[in-house]
Design a protein around this motif. Structure first.
Motif, PDB file in Angstrom:
ATOM      1  N   GLN A 139     -26.906   8.325  14.534  1.00  0.00           N
ATOM      2  CA  GLN A 139     -28.182   9.054  14.491  1.00  0.00           C
ATOM      3  C   GLN A 139     -28.986   8.904  15.784  1.00  0.00           C
ATOM      4  O   GLN A 139     -30.147   9.304  15.841  1.00  0.00           O
ATOM      5  CB  GLN A 139     -29.025   8.543  13.312  1.00  0.00           C
ATOM      6  CG  GLN A 139     -28.358   8.711  11.975  1.00  0.00           C
ATOM      7  CD  GLN A 139     -28.077  10.165  11.647  1.00  0.00           C
ATOM      8  OE1 GLN A 139     -28.898  11.033  11.893  1.00  0.00           O
ATOM      9  NE2 GLN A 139     -26.905  10.429  11.113  1.00  0.00           N
ATOM     10  N   THR A 147     -30.726   9.286  19.378  1.00  0.00           N
ATOM     11  CA  THR A 147     -31.221  10.418  20.152  1.00  0.00           C
ATOM     12  C   THR A 147     -30.355  10.560  21.399  1.00  0.00           C
ATOM     13  O   THR A 147     -29.580   9.654  21.739  1.00  0.00           O
ATOM     14  CB  THR A 147     -32.674  10.188  20.593  1.00  0.00           C
ATOM     15  OG1 THR A 147     -32.701   9.068  21.511  1.00  0.00           O
ATOM     16  CG2 THR A 147     -33.593   9.925  19.402  1.00  0.00           C
ATOM     17  N   GLU A 189     -31.265  10.378  24.426  1.00  0.00           N
ATOM     18  CA  GLU A 189     -31.645   9.322  25.374  1.00  0.00           C
ATOM     19  C   GLU A 189     -31.027   7.984  24.986  1.00  0.00           C
ATOM     20  O   GLU A 189     -30.543   7.243  25.835  1.00  0.00           O
ATOM     21  CB  GLU A 189     -33.176   9.190  25.457  1.00  0.00           C
ATOM     22  CG  GLU A 189     -33.870  10.385  26.057  1.00  0.00           C
ATOM     23  CD  GLU A 189     -34.051  11.548  25.063  1.00  0.00           C
ATOM     24  OE1 GLU A 189     -33.964  11.323  23.829  1.00  0.00           O
ATOM     25  OE2 GLU A 189     -34.260  12.674  25.533  1.00  0.00           O
ATOM     26  N   GLU A 190     -31.038   7.667  23.690  1.00  0.00           N
ATOM     27  CA  GLU A 190     -30.435   6.417  23.221  1.00  0.00           C
ATOM     28  C   GLU A 190     -28.926   6.434  23.443  1.00  0.00           C
ATOM     29  O   GLU A 190     -28.354   5.425  23.866  1.00  0.00           O
ATOM     30  CB  GLU A 190     -30.750   6.208  21.738  1.00  0.00           C
ATOM     31  CG  GLU A 190     -32.203   5.917  21.458  1.00  0.00           C
ATOM     32  CD  GLU A 190     -32.550   5.994  19.982  1.00  0.00           C
ATOM     33  OE1 GLU A 190     -33.531   5.322  19.588  1.00  0.00           O
ATOM     34  OE2 GLU A 190     -31.862   6.713  19.229  1.00  0.00           O
TER      35      GLU A 190
END
Length: 110
Positions: free
Chosen positions: A20, A22, A24-25
């Motif tokens: 899950q 993002t 960016e993550e």
């Protein structure tokens, strides 16, 4: 040189959280993998990949789940100690553990 399979252990909740992530993550996580793999050079045989749905199979049948292995890699090293050094500072250790397995030579059949 010997070959070692690296198994990454973590609760399945960790794998679900990664799924899950993002953009960016995910990019930040990928950067950690790239940094680790760049440091290994040709000792990295296979960067590996995340692993998903597990099943345990026995003579009695099949049971879903039951594994905390969420990924794998393959590395090459002169010794077990050298292979351990390759994963001792791995970023995965921030949320899980690592099992290092030495591949064994299969004797040729006569």
């Amino acid at each position: 040189m010997k070959t070692y399979v690296v198994l990454y252990h973590a609760p399945q909740e960790v794998a679900a959280r990664f799924a899950q992530a993002t953009a960016e993550e995910a990019q930040a996580g990928l950067a950690q993998w790239q940094e680790w793999s760049a440091g290994l050079g040709d000792r990295l045989v296979d960067l590996g990949r995340p692993l998903g749905a597990a099943a345990t199979v026995t003579a009695a049948g099949c049971v879903d789940g039951g594994s905390d292995v969420i990924g794998m890699s393959v590395v090459r090293a002169q010794s077990r100690d050298e292979a351990l050094e390759l994963v001792r500072e791995h970023h995965h250790l921030a949320w899980g553990s690592i099992t290092l397995l030495e591949e064994q030579v299969v004797p040729e059949l006569a």
